[in-house]
Design a protein around this motif. Structure first.
Motif, PDB file in Angstrom:
ATOM      1  N   GLU A 294      -7.934  -1.855  -1.301  1.00 45.61           N
ATOM      2  CA  GLU A 294      -8.336  -0.547  -2.208  1.00 45.61           C
ATOM      3  C   GLU A 294      -8.358  -0.569  -3.391  1.00 45.61           C
ATOM      4  O   GLU A 294      -7.463  -0.967  -3.995  1.00 45.61           O
ATOM      5  CB  GLU A 294      -7.521   0.140  -1.796  1.00 45.61           C
ATOM      6  CG  GLU A 294      -7.373  -0.092   0.113  1.00 45.61           C
ATOM      7  CD  GLU A 294      -6.291   0.952   0.663  1.00 45.61           C
ATOM      8  OE1 GLU A 294      -5.669   1.685   0.153  1.00 45.61           O
ATOM      9  OE2 GLU A 294      -5.782   0.976   2.018  1.00 45.61           O
TER      10      GLU A 294
ATOM     11  N   GLU B 207       1.776   4.050  -2.591  1.00 46.31           N
ATOM     12  CA  GLU B 207       1.299   5.707  -3.430  1.00 46.31           C
ATOM     13  C   GLU B 207       2.600   6.431  -3.278  1.00 46.31           C
ATOM     14  O   GLU B 207       2.508   7.520  -3.256  1.00 46.31           O
ATOM     15  CB  GLU B 207       0.729   5.269  -1.541  1.00 46.31           C
ATOM     16  CG  GLU B 207      -1.024   5.244  -0.923  1.00 46.31           C
ATOM     17  CD  GLU B 207      -1.054   5.591   0.080  1.00 46.31           C
ATOM     18  OE1 GLU B 207      -0.250   5.456   1.434  1.00 46.31           O
ATOM     19  OE2 GLU B 207      -2.653   5.196   0.021  1.00 46.31           O
TER      20      GLU B 207
ATOM     21  N   PRO C 269     -10.534   3.803 -12.023  1.00 41.91           N
ATOM     22  CA  PRO C 269      -9.673   3.096 -10.801  1.00 41.91           C
ATOM     23  C   PRO C 269     -10.265   1.088 -11.553  1.00 41.91           C
ATOM     24  O   PRO C 269     -10.514   1.408 -11.463  1.00 41.91           O
ATOM     25  CB  PRO C 269     -10.328   2.727  -9.496  1.00 41.91           C
ATOM     26  CG  PRO C 269     -10.611   4.489  -9.197  1.00 41.91           C
ATOM     27  CD  PRO C 269     -11.168   4.129 -11.105  1.00 41.91           C
TER      28      PRO C 269
ATOM     29  N   GLU D 242      -2.943   7.472  -6.005  1.00 42.37           N
ATOM     30  CA  GLU D 242      -4.169   7.922  -4.455  1.00 42.37           C
ATOM     31  C   GLU D 242      -4.942   6.346  -4.974  1.00 42.37           C
ATOM     32  O   GLU D 242      -5.711   6.029  -5.351  1.00 42.37           O
ATOM     33  CB  GLU D 242      -4.472   9.080  -5.335  1.00 42.37           C
ATOM     34  CG  GLU D 242      -5.675   9.556  -4.030  1.00 42.37           C
ATOM     35  CD  GLU D 242      -6.726  10.176  -4.657  1.00 42.37           C
ATOM     36  OE1 GLU D 242      -8.217  10.962  -3.640  1.00 42.37           O
ATOM     37  OE2 GLU D 242      -6.198  11.606  -4.917  1.00 42.37           O
ATOM     38  N   LEU D 243      -5.162   5.793  -3.521  1.00 42.06           N
ATOM     39  CA  LEU D 243      -6.005   4.519  -3.319  1.00 42.06           C
ATOM     40  C   LEU D 243      -6.748   5.621  -2.180  1.00 42.06           C
ATOM     41  O   LEU D 243      -6.955   6.035  -1.554  1.00 42.06           O
ATOM     42  CB  LEU D 243      -4.818   3.778  -2.631  1.00 42.06           C
ATOM     43  CG  LEU D 243      -3.685   2.837  -3.672  1.00 42.06           C
ATOM     44  CD1 LEU D 243      -3.049   2.239  -2.129  1.00 42.06           C
ATOM     45  CD2 LEU D 243      -4.259   2.139  -4.861  1.00 42.06           C
ATOM     46  N   LYS D 244      -7.987   4.638  -2.564  1.00 44.34           N
ATOM     47  CA  LYS D 244      -9.595   4.685  -1.499  1.00 44.34           C
ATOM     48  C   LYS D 244      -9.685   2.997  -1.660  1.00 44.34           C
ATOM     49  O   LYS D 244      -9.706   2.394  -2.360  1.00 44.34           O
ATOM     50  CB  LYS D 244      -9.992   5.594  -2.683  1.00 44.34           C
ATOM     51  CG  LYS D 244      -9.504   6.833  -2.874  1.00 44.34           C
ATOM     52  CD  LYS D 244     -10.840   7.638  -3.904  1.00 44.34           C
ATOM     53  CE  LYS D 244     -10.438   8.908  -4.065  1.00 44.34           C
ATOM     54  NZ  LYS D 244     -11.215   9.569  -5.206  1.00 44.34           N
ATOM     55  N   LYS D 245     -10.585   2.824  -0.391  1.00 43.77           N
ATOM     56  CA  LYS D 245     -10.752   2.407   0.083  1.00 43.77           C
ATOM     57  C   LYS D 245     -11.912   1.876  -0.616  1.00 43.77           C
ATOM     58  O   LYS D 245     -13.160   2.668  -0.767  1.00 43.77           O
ATOM     59  CB  LYS D 245     -11.277   2.337   2.083  1.00 43.77           C
ATOM     60  CG  LYS D 245     -10.295   2.126   2.540  1.00 43.77           C
ATOM     61  CD  LYS D 245      -9.740   1.288   3.290  1.00 43.77           C
ATOM     62  CE  LYS D 245      -8.971   1.081   4.310  1.00 43.77           C
ATOM     63  NZ  LYS D 245      -8.048   0.486   4.491  1.00 43.77           N
ATOM     64  N   LYS D 246     -12.231   0.680  -1.534  1.00 47.04           N
ATOM     65  CA  LYS D 246     -13.700  -0.623  -1.721  1.00 47.04           C
ATOM     66  C   LYS D 246     -13.583  -1.522  -1.563  1.00 47.04           C
ATOM     67  O   LYS D 246     -12.004  -2.205  -1.048  1.00 47.04           O
ATOM     68  CB  LYS D 246     -13.411   0.847  -3.449  1.00 47.04           C
ATOM     69  CG  LYS D 246     -14.489   0.729  -3.964  1.00 47.04           C
ATOM     70  CD  LYS D 246     -14.401   1.300  -4.794  1.00 47.04           C
ATOM     71  CE  LYS D 246     -16.140   1.894  -6.097  1.00 47.04           C
ATOM     72  NZ  LYS D 246     -16.612   2.854  -6.174  1.00 47.04           N
TER      73      LYS D 246
ATOM     74  N   GLU E 278       0.721  -1.257  -0.457  1.00 43.52           N
ATOM     75  CA  GLU E 278      -0.558   0.248   0.562  1.00 43.52           C
ATOM     76  C   GLU E 278       0.772   1.401   0.355  1.00 43.52           C
ATOM     77  O   GLU E 278       1.149   2.503  -0.548  1.00 43.52           O
ATOM     78  CB  GLU E 278      -1.097  -0.069   1.204  1.00 43.52           C
ATOM     79  CG  GLU E 278      -1.764   0.885   1.021  1.00 43.52           C
ATOM     80  CD  GLU E 278      -3.021   1.145   2.735  1.00 43.52           C
ATOM     81  OE1 GLU E 278      -4.104   1.520   2.901  1.00 43.52           O
ATOM     82  OE2 GLU E 278      -2.491  -0.246   3.301  1.00 43.52           O
TER      83      GLU E 278
ATOM     84  N   GLY F  51      -7.297   1.953  -7.140  1.00 40.81           N
ATOM     85  CA  GLY F  51      -6.375   3.653  -7.891  1.00 40.81           C
ATOM     86  C   GLY F  51      -6.849   3.318  -8.599  1.00 40.81           C
ATOM     87  O   GLY F  51      -6.833   2.482  -9.769  1.00 40.81           O
TER      88      GLY F  51
END
Length: 133
Positions: free
Chosen positions: A37, A23, A49, A28-32, A19, A39
């Motif tokens: 995550e 980065e 993404p 840019e990583l987003k929780k999902k 992670e 991106g």
């Protein structure tokens, strides 16, 4: 050239945070999707993404045009365009405990230590405070 021990490779895969590595490459990583995550994949023109990073397994996969993935070692190989061995050496050198256990010599200073020229006595105090005589 000596073979890299499986233990070293295993420790790199377990101890280097994918992670954080992703980065630092500017993704840019987003929780999902639960704990994963997502991106934008830096390896192709990604408008939505498609890069999935799984912090629990420390693995990544591009569901888009790349359709590739792997561990932290694979990430370094792909981003830097280098061999497996070179990627392992880069990651190993970033973890001091692994570098030391890999048989690398510990660096010691080759400069000789100088003798203490001043002691904390009257002579030293006179040098520091010339009005005292």
């Amino acid at each position: 050239m000596a073979r890299i021990a499986d233990e070293v490779i295993g420790r790199i895969k377990a101890e280097v945070s994918l992670e954080r590595l992703v980065e630092t490459f500017g993704v840019e990583l987003k929780k999902k999707h639960g704990r994963d995550e997502v991106g934008r994949c830096p390896f192709h023109d990604d408008r939505t993404p498609s890069l999935v990073v799984s912090p629990q397994s420390n693995l990544w996969h591009c569901l888009g045009a790349c359709n590739t993935g792997g561990s932290v070692i694979d990430w370094v190989m792909k981003t830097q365009g280098i061999s497996f061995r070179h990627a392992v050496e880069i990651l190993r050198d970033d973890i001091p405990a692994l570098a030391a256990s890999a048989g690398k010599p510990v660096k010691h200073s080759t400069a000789q230590k100088m003798e203490v020229l001043l002691s904390e006595d009257d002579e030293a105090l006179q040098l520091l405070n010339p009005k005292m005589k």
